[in-house]
Design a protein around this motif. Sequence first.
Motif, short mmCIF file in Angstrom:
data_model
loop_
_atom_site.label_atom_id
_atom_site.label_comp_id
_atom_site.label_asym_id
_atom_site.label_seq_id
_atom_site.Cartn_x
_atom_site.Cartn_y
_atom_site.Cartn_z
N THR A 117 0.83 -1.21 0.00
CA THR A 117 0.00 0.00 0.00
C THR A 117 0.86 1.25 0.00
O THR A 117 0.56 2.24 -0.67
CB THR A 117 -0.93 0.00 1.23
N ILE A 256 -10.57 0.65 0.65
CA ILE A 256 -9.21 1.19 0.58
C ILE A 256 -9.20 2.52 -0.18
O ILE A 256 -8.45 3.44 0.16
CB ILE A 256 -8.25 0.18 -0.07
N PHE A 304 -6.89 3.19 -6.25
CA PHE A 304 -6.70 2.16 -5.24
C PHE A 304 -7.84 1.15 -5.28
O PHE A 304 -7.62 -0.06 -5.10
CB PHE A 304 -6.62 2.77 -3.84
#
Length: 312
Positions: A117, A256, A304
């Motif tokens: 991430t 996310i 994302f």
Amino acid sequence: MFALDHLLSVAQFFLYLAGELIILFVGITFFVGLMLEFIPQKKIKQLLARGWKGMGNIIGAGFGAMTPFCSCSTIPVLAGLLESGVPFGISMSFLIASPLLNPVIIGLFFTLLGLKTTIVYILIPFPAAVIIGILLEKLGYARYLKSVSIIGGKSDDSHASLSPNATFIAKALPRIRGAGSAAFTFFRQVFPHLLVGAGIGAIVYGFVPQELIVKSAGPDNPLAIPVAAVIGVPMYIRAATMLPISAVLLQKGMGIGAVMALIIGGAGASIPEITLLAAIFKKRLLAAFVVTVFGVAIFAGYLFSVLKVMEI
């Protein structure tokens, strides 16, 4: 008995999260402070002031990414860069990158959200900072700057009294002490916010139903991303507050993409930062800055989300 066990579990989570953040924050801040002690600000400004097309913006964004500044520190540094002759576009690249990519927020990202991430996150704001700086320069937004004046500031000659023949240890000790003092001062300012973030994160972890978060901000709600980018602005205090909360929201089922929009929108256009920028930006430039930050936040959020779906 169940209620007591639940409270103990929440308290344990709070202590673990707060302890982890304290150790990480102090370590990163000391390391960066030590690095800046050995790199004179005068040389950095001279390098940025050369104004190479494109490359200058990359260096400006890189300078922003290596400085652990909050908005209260970023804006005076921005004003100092502009006053010392650094081109407007390069200064804007620094401004955008500093709150989004500084070592503290990257370190917290890595610890709380993982390496994958963190890498994807870095690959979004950095080129955005470079490109936005170039575009604002080309579109002539420099004319919407107010007059900038800085009084005082740290001198690069603070260690000039040392003898040229002094040993490496003698030269290094004052800089180590300076980095330690700066790290402690910065930590003392941030510590209450860090505890607030860990506390709110623990409360969300222990008491907010997962179903509620999934329903309102889960990956299946496409409007969650732009809404999260806006909500991040009043919610943001410091990275030490926002990131622990975001990590828990992610564990609870928040998408996310919405988490990324929340972090970028809040860190990039926080209320303290916008308030300070109003002192040196005219309304049109201030509006352009806010719009671009929200644009980056929403773009990052949807990107994302797509990467998550594609399992990249």
